[in-house]
Scaffold this motif. Structure first.
Motif, mmCIF file in Angstrom:
data_model
loop_
_atom_site.group_PDB
_atom_site.id
_atom_site.type_symbol
_atom_site.label_atom_id
_atom_site.label_comp_id
_atom_site.label_asym_id
_atom_site.label_seq_id
_atom_site.Cartn_x
_atom_site.Cartn_y
_atom_site.Cartn_z
ATOM 1 N N ARG A 1 0.783 -1.726 0.085
ATOM 2 C CA ARG A 1 0.390 -0.120 0.268
ATOM 3 C C ARG A 1 0.740 1.197 0.041
ATOM 4 O O ARG A 1 2.165 1.252 0.905
ATOM 5 N N GLN B 1 0.138 5.739 0.224
ATOM 6 C CA GLN B 1 -1.051 6.591 0.297
ATOM 7 C C GLN B 1 0.355 8.342 0.727
ATOM 8 O O GLN B 1 0.956 8.709 1.251
ATOM 9 N N ALA C 1 -3.210 -0.026 -3.561
ATOM 10 C CA ALA C 1 -2.891 -0.879 -3.413
ATOM 11 C C ALA C 1 -2.423 -2.285 -4.427
ATOM 12 O O ALA C 1 -2.433 -2.266 -5.349
#
Length: 317
Positions: A62, A64, A71
């Motif tokens: 993952r 971000q 992901a």
């Protein structure tokens, strides 16, 4: 004449083999460490002598940032390269799931779930020369059109092309990246082939969404829709960012089966239609939040046609 001992001519070969084995071991260790750092799980290396393989299981990655959500999951993965080619890897993944979203742009989301994936990545330096992903079958969600679609022979391709210069006084900025989406999409009994080349323009190599939004566009040139493996429509369009985060689309569609294409893109059931003698043009508008709007075909009335014209294909599974 005295003969040389057997080991004399063999010794250089053995020394060369040992030297190569030591070189391979060093490359394999370094490669395994890089892959393990990327996927976050231990890896095993194998493949001597012709390649280096890094094997891992239960992958869950993952990432971000302010602009990107990424992901990736897989039950197992093999990453391999040749020992002497550090910038090119081939990836085989079982049960992959990919989720990519540009978080500050509405509707710009790509999800793929598949039994298996074959990918090729070429990045010898700071520039991505090629990323290709192939799925024999998959379930996909696409920007603008949503999903899920059952996809066959689904392909995603991307490469960076930095350093382009504007062409004269043209308002279109240099192409900084190219992409392609292709495959056959099935949903609600309808089957439609797509082959969509995308050209991403910007003032400079794209390092952030804000940099691209400053005059950048996505140019769709020569995209094709196919039914029963035959061309159904050609599409040219420009996708441009709006201040509120949506991506607006404006373009044209050309097809000898305009009402069939209009129904497909707007989610309606295609009506029976005969091919026109010449391709009709339709306006394509919309945005990434609301979807597509297809205008009425220019010059097409939907009235009687000559019986010798063949019927339009009915896109079905």
């Amino acid at each position: 004449m005295r003969r040389l001992p057997f080991w004399v001519p063999v010794l250089p070969l053995l020394l060369g083999l040992v030297a190569y084995w030591l070189y391979w071991q060093g490359e394999a260790k370094a490669f395994g460490e890089v892959v393990a750092a990327r996927v976050g799980v231990p890896v095993e290396t194998a493949g001597f002598p012709y390649r280096i393989e890094a094997r891992a299981a239960d992958i869950a990655v993952r990432r971000q940032t302010r602009e990107l959500s990424f992901a990736a999951h897989a039950s197992s993965m093999v990453v391999n390269r040749q020992p002497w080619r550090t910038g090119h890897v081939v990836i085989v993944a079982e049960q992959p799931r990919l989720q990519i979203a540009l978080t500050r742009l509405a509707g710009m989301r790509l999800d793929v779930e598949a039994p298996a994936m074959l990918a090729s990545v070429r990045r010898p330096g700071d520039t991505l020369e090629r990323l290709s992903m192939q799925f024999e079958t998959a379930k996909v969600w696409l920007p603008f059109t949503g999903g899920p679609f059952d996809a066959k022979n689904f392909e995603l391709h991307l490469r960076e092309t930095p350093g382009g210069e504007p062409q004269g006084t043209s308002p279109t900025l240099p192409v900084q990246a190219e992409a392609r989406i292709a495959g056959t999409l099935d949903r609600a009994g309808a089957s439609l082939g797509i082959d969509i080349p995308l050209f991403v323009t910007a003032r400079a190599p794209i390092g952030a969404i804000d940099g691209w939004r400053n005059g950048g566009t996505i140019e769709v040139k020569g995209a094709q829709l196919l039914a029963q493996d035959k061309p159904l429509a050609d599409i040219d369009a420009t996708l441009a960012p709006l201040p509120d985060g949506r991506i607006a689309v404006s373009g044209t569609i050309r097809s000898e089966c305009p009402f069939t294409v209009k129904a497909l893109l707007e989610g309606a059931a295609p009506a029976a239609e005969y091919r026109a003698r010449r391709a009709r043009t339709m306006a394509l508008t919309g945005d990434s939040a609301a979807g597509f709007v297809v205008g009425e075909p220019e010059g097409a009335t939907g009235g009687p046609v000559r019986s010798q014209e063949p019927p339009c294909p009915v896109p079905h599974r």
